[in-house]
Design a protein around this motif. Structure first.
Motif, PDB file in Angstrom:
ATOM      1  N   ILE A 270     -19.949 -53.722 -29.002  1.00  0.00           N
ATOM      2  CA  ILE A 270     -20.498 -52.462 -29.499  1.00  0.00           C
ATOM      3  C   ILE A 270     -20.619 -51.464 -28.342  1.00  0.00           C
ATOM      4  O   ILE A 270     -20.651 -51.853 -27.181  1.00  0.00           O
ATOM      5  CB  ILE A 270     -21.884 -52.625 -30.150  1.00  0.00           C
ATOM      6  CG1 ILE A 270     -22.694 -53.591 -29.318  1.00  0.00           C
ATOM      7  CG2 ILE A 270     -21.814 -52.979 -31.589  1.00  0.00           C
ATOM      8  CD1 ILE A 270     -24.105 -53.336 -29.417  1.00  0.00           C
TER       9      ILE A 270
ATOM     10  N   THR B 187     -22.796 -49.735 -26.784  1.00  0.00           N
ATOM     11  CA  THR B 187     -23.736 -49.756 -25.661  1.00  0.00           C
ATOM     12  C   THR B 187     -23.348 -50.807 -24.635  1.00  0.00           C
ATOM     13  O   THR B 187     -23.654 -50.662 -23.455  1.00  0.00           O
ATOM     14  CB  THR B 187     -25.162 -50.066 -26.159  1.00  0.00           C
ATOM     15  OG1 THR B 187     -25.091 -51.179 -27.042  1.00  0.00           O
ATOM     16  CG2 THR B 187     -25.736 -48.883 -26.887  1.00  0.00           C
TER      17      THR B 187
ATOM     18  N   THR C 124     -16.315 -50.556 -29.817  1.00  0.00           N
ATOM     19  CA  THR C 124     -16.386 -49.819 -31.080  1.00  0.00           C
ATOM     20  C   THR C 124     -17.788 -49.950 -31.692  1.00  0.00           C
ATOM     21  O   THR C 124     -18.641 -50.603 -31.109  1.00  0.00           O
ATOM     22  CB  THR C 124     -15.262 -50.302 -32.027  1.00  0.00           C
ATOM     23  OG1 THR C 124     -15.234 -49.459 -33.164  1.00  0.00           O
ATOM     24  CG2 THR C 124     -15.434 -51.740 -32.479  1.00  0.00           C
ATOM     25  N   ASN C 125     -18.022 -49.310 -32.843  1.00  0.00           N
ATOM     26  CA  ASN C 125     -19.394 -49.353 -33.365  1.00  0.00           C
ATOM     27  C   ASN C 125     -19.623 -50.578 -34.255  1.00  0.00           C
ATOM     28  O   ASN C 125     -18.705 -51.356 -34.517  1.00  0.00           O
ATOM     29  CB  ASN C 125     -19.766 -48.034 -34.066  1.00  0.00           C
ATOM     30  CG  ASN C 125     -19.072 -47.846 -35.403  1.00  0.00           C
ATOM     31  OD1 ASN C 125     -18.506 -48.789 -35.974  1.00  0.00           O
ATOM     32  ND2 ASN C 125     -19.097 -46.652 -35.911  1.00  0.00           N
ATOM     33  N   HIS C 126     -20.853 -50.710 -34.686  1.00  0.00           N
ATOM     34  CA  HIS C 126     -21.293 -51.888 -35.435  1.00  0.00           C
ATOM     35  C   HIS C 126     -20.388 -52.167 -36.651  1.00  0.00           C
ATOM     36  O   HIS C 126     -19.936 -53.291 -36.873  1.00  0.00           O
ATOM     37  CB  HIS C 126     -22.742 -51.623 -35.863  1.00  0.00           C
ATOM     38  CG  HIS C 126     -23.326 -52.662 -36.747  1.00  0.00           C
ATOM     39  ND1 HIS C 126     -23.658 -53.905 -36.280  1.00  0.00           N
ATOM     40  CD2 HIS C 126     -23.621 -52.651 -38.071  1.00  0.00           C
ATOM     41  CE1 HIS C 126     -24.144 -54.613 -37.274  1.00  0.00           C
ATOM     42  NE2 HIS C 126     -24.134 -53.886 -38.375  1.00  0.00           N
TER      43      HIS C 126
ATOM     44  N   SER D  65     -25.510 -55.934 -31.471  1.00  0.00           N
ATOM     45  CA  SER D  65     -26.954 -55.943 -31.250  1.00  0.00           C
ATOM     46  C   SER D  65     -27.693 -56.019 -32.570  1.00  0.00           C
ATOM     47  O   SER D  65     -28.906 -55.900 -32.595  1.00  0.00           O
ATOM     48  CB  SER D  65     -27.415 -54.759 -30.418  1.00  0.00           C
ATOM     49  OG  SER D  65     -27.161 -53.591 -31.080  1.00  0.00           O
TER      50      SER D  65
ATOM     51  N   ARG E 128     -26.145 -40.464 -34.125  1.00  0.00           N
ATOM     52  CA  ARG E 128     -24.851 -41.159 -34.097  1.00  0.00           C
ATOM     53  C   ARG E 128     -24.217 -41.115 -35.494  1.00  0.00           C
ATOM     54  O   ARG E 128     -24.857 -40.835 -36.482  1.00  0.00           O
ATOM     55  CB  ARG E 128     -25.047 -42.610 -33.647  1.00  0.00           C
ATOM     56  CG  ARG E 128     -25.235 -42.778 -32.141  1.00  0.00           C
ATOM     57  CD  ARG E 128     -23.917 -42.664 -31.373  1.00  0.00           C
ATOM     58  NE  ARG E 128     -22.901 -43.574 -31.903  1.00  0.00           N
ATOM     59  CZ  ARG E 128     -22.788 -44.844 -31.539  1.00  0.00           C
ATOM     60  NH1 ARG E 128     -23.592 -45.351 -30.642  1.00  0.00           N
ATOM     61  NH2 ARG E 128     -21.830 -45.609 -32.077  1.00  0.00           N
TER      62      ARG E 128
ATOM     63  N   GLY F  57     -22.249 -45.802 -39.786  1.00  0.00           N
ATOM     64  CA  GLY F  57     -21.529 -47.009 -39.332  1.00  0.00           C
ATOM     65  C   GLY F  57     -22.052 -47.475 -37.981  1.00  0.00           C
ATOM     66  O   GLY F  57     -21.751 -48.583 -37.550  1.00  0.00           O
ATOM     67  N   SER F  58     -22.858 -46.623 -37.322  1.00  0.00           N
ATOM     68  CA  SER F  58     -23.420 -47.008 -36.025  1.00  0.00           C
ATOM     69  C   SER F  58     -24.696 -47.823 -36.232  1.00  0.00           C
ATOM     70  O   SER F  58     -25.544 -47.480 -37.067  1.00  0.00           O
ATOM     71  CB  SER F  58     -23.732 -45.736 -35.226  1.00  0.00           C
ATOM     72  OG  SER F  58     -24.892 -45.902 -34.442  1.00  0.00           O
TER      73      SER F  58
ATOM     74  N   THR G 135     -27.012 -48.163 -33.958  1.00  0.00           N
ATOM     75  CA  THR G 135     -28.099 -47.368 -33.388  1.00  0.00           C
ATOM     76  C   THR G 135     -28.672 -46.468 -34.477  1.00  0.00           C
ATOM     77  O   THR G 135     -29.883 -46.379 -34.676  1.00  0.00           O
ATOM     78  CB  THR G 135     -27.552 -46.482 -32.239  1.00  0.00           C
ATOM     79  OG1 THR G 135     -26.856 -47.309 -31.328  1.00  0.00           O
ATOM     80  CG2 THR G 135     -28.637 -45.715 -31.547  1.00  0.00           C
TER      81      THR G 135
ATOM     82  N   ARG H 125     -34.472 -54.263 -29.307  1.00  0.00           N
ATOM     83  CA  ARG H 125     -33.249 -54.903 -29.809  1.00  0.00           C
ATOM     84  C   ARG H 125     -32.692 -55.801 -28.715  1.00  0.00           C
ATOM     85  O   ARG H 125     -33.116 -55.727 -27.563  1.00  0.00           O
ATOM     86  CB  ARG H 125     -32.211 -53.850 -30.177  1.00  0.00           C
ATOM     87  CG  ARG H 125     -32.712 -52.896 -31.216  1.00  0.00           C
ATOM     88  CD  ARG H 125     -31.699 -51.836 -31.451  1.00  0.00           C
ATOM     89  NE  ARG H 125     -30.864 -52.137 -32.578  1.00  0.00           N
ATOM     90  CZ  ARG H 125     -29.571 -51.869 -32.645  1.00  0.00           C
ATOM     91  NH1 ARG H 125     -28.963 -51.332 -31.633  1.00  0.00           N
ATOM     92  NH2 ARG H 125     -28.869 -52.141 -33.725  1.00  0.00           N
TER      93      ARG H 125
HETATM   94  P1  PGA Z   1     -23.498 -48.780 -32.312  1.00  0.00           P
HETATM   95  O1  PGA Z   1     -24.151 -50.043 -31.672  1.00  0.00           O
HETATM   96  O2  PGA Z   1     -22.421 -48.287 -31.384  1.00  0.00           O
HETATM   97  O3  PGA Z   1     -22.949 -49.292 -33.628  1.00  0.00           O
HETATM   98  O4  PGA Z   1     -24.582 -47.768 -32.495  1.00  0.00           O
HETATM   99  C1  PGA Z   1     -24.764 -49.941 -30.444  1.00  0.00           C
HETATM  100  C2  PGA Z   1     -25.917 -50.883 -30.392  1.00  0.00           C
HETATM  101  O5  PGA Z   1     -26.302 -51.387 -31.461  1.00  0.00           O
HETATM  102  O6  PGA Z   1     -26.438 -51.130 -29.284  1.00  0.00           O
END
Ligand code: PGA
Length: 324
Positions: free
Chosen positions: A101, A103, A129-131, A149, A196, A199-200, A202, A268
């Motif tokens: 992910i 981060t 890429t994202n979640h 995460s 964000r 689909g993210s 975060t 998290r």
């Molecule tokens: P994301 O995930 O890019 O889907 O927001 C990042 C994270 O959960 O730390």
């Protein structure tokens, strides 16, 4: 079929997965006409149409679906074979496919450095890429290991937590709330906010917390990258909630401040995961072990800013510089 080549099968599989010649071409670093010619030749070899084009989208025919399943079996078999050979050769060579992910991109390359020095014959492919896209990649069994995460609902997953990934409120240094402590979460009501993309993970975590406390931020901008959000914060477009890892390089000494808002950080973790049925190669297993055993030590070296106490220290630093 005897005239079909492995290359054609790879091109077909990528096209079927993306439902698009163009996206398959991008993934394989080929031109779009090359991809469609390969698929055309394969169609001829099979003797039945493999795709139906409806509007701009490609759909698999029944023959296409069967061929896709066969391709997946062939590629899985070949990758097992490659693994067996790599195992026979010890850890001298092999491939590690990682999807992480957004981060984790701030930390994983730093972890990979020492690992690659130890095993120089290993090729690594790292997808950031994202979640939501990670979940899609899991569903297609595209990688050896995943760093996530937010554990998805999928039950057939083995998950190991390895490091903290706190989400903090980031603001520009000039924000009026900088330097205040224990800011009530209600102070975020009507704050210009940068969010964000859907689909993210975060975004999901932030929305959940805001909804729980009935907070209505004013979303000014939606951006698909943590770095772009940081630039927007620095540009004074608003505040946001991001992983503390996103300011790993500059900490709070640069343009950003972490606001001491109650109910933050959102606690998290990063987890390393793999599909439960996955036959991990020696390389993947070694990386998993390395991550579990050495990531804390490496985190202390690379991420001096992380952890509960240091978050407090950072807030204190922000308070001092904010008051100055
Ligand atoms: P994301 O995930 O890019 O889907 O927001 C990042 C994270 O959960 O730390």
């Amino acid at each position: 079929m005897i005239h079909a080549t492995l290359h054609q099968l790879k091109v077909f599989e990528a096209t079927a997965r993306h439902g698009s010649f163009t996206r398959a071409a991008e993934e394989l670093y080929l031109t779009q006409p090359t991809v469609s010619i390969q698929v055309k030749q394969l169609t001829k070899a099979v003797g039945l149409p493999l795709f139906e084009q409806i509007g701009k989208r490609l759909f698999l025919t029944q023959a296409g679906q069967k061929l896709l399943e066969t391709c997946q079996e062939i590629f899985e078999g070949l990758s097992q074979f490659e693994m067996a050979v790599a195992d026979l050769k010890g850890m001298k060579q092999g491939q590690l496919r990682l999807a992480v992910i957004t981060t984790a991109k701030y930390f994983v390359p730093r972890l990979l450095g020492p690992f690659c020095h130890r095993y120089p014959g290993i090729d690594i492919s790292l997808k950031v890429t994202n979640h939501q896209h990670i979940q899609e990649r899991m569903a297609n069994n595209e990688d050896d290991l995943y760093i996530i995460s937010q554990p998805p609902e999928q039950p057939d997953l083995k998950i190991y937590p390895f490091l903290e990934n706190p989400l903090v409120v980031l603001a520009p240094k000039s924000h009026p709330l900088v330097g205040q402590s224990k800011i009530p979460i209600t102070a975020l009501n009507d704050e210009p906010f940068i969010m964000r993309e859907p689909g993210s993970g975060t975004r999901q975590a932030v929305q959940k917390l805001l909804e729980t406390h009935k907070i209505d931020v004013k979303v000014r901008l939606e951006l698909g990258s943590n770095e772009a959000i940081k630039q927007a914060i620095a540009g004074g477009l608003g505040i946001s909630v991001l992983s503390q890892h996103t300011i790993i390089s500059e900490g709070t000494t640069g343009e950003f401040a972490i606001l001491d808002v109650e109910n933050f950080p959102i606690e998290r973790h990063w987890y390393v995961a793999h599909l439960a049925g996955k036959q991990l190669s020696v390389v993947a297993e070694s990386f998993l072990e390395y991550l579990m055993e050495e990531s804390h030590e490496l985190a202390e070296k690379f991420l001096p800013n992380l952890g509960r106490d240091s978050l407090k220290q950072q807030l204190a630093k922000t308070a001092v510089s904010g008051a100055a």
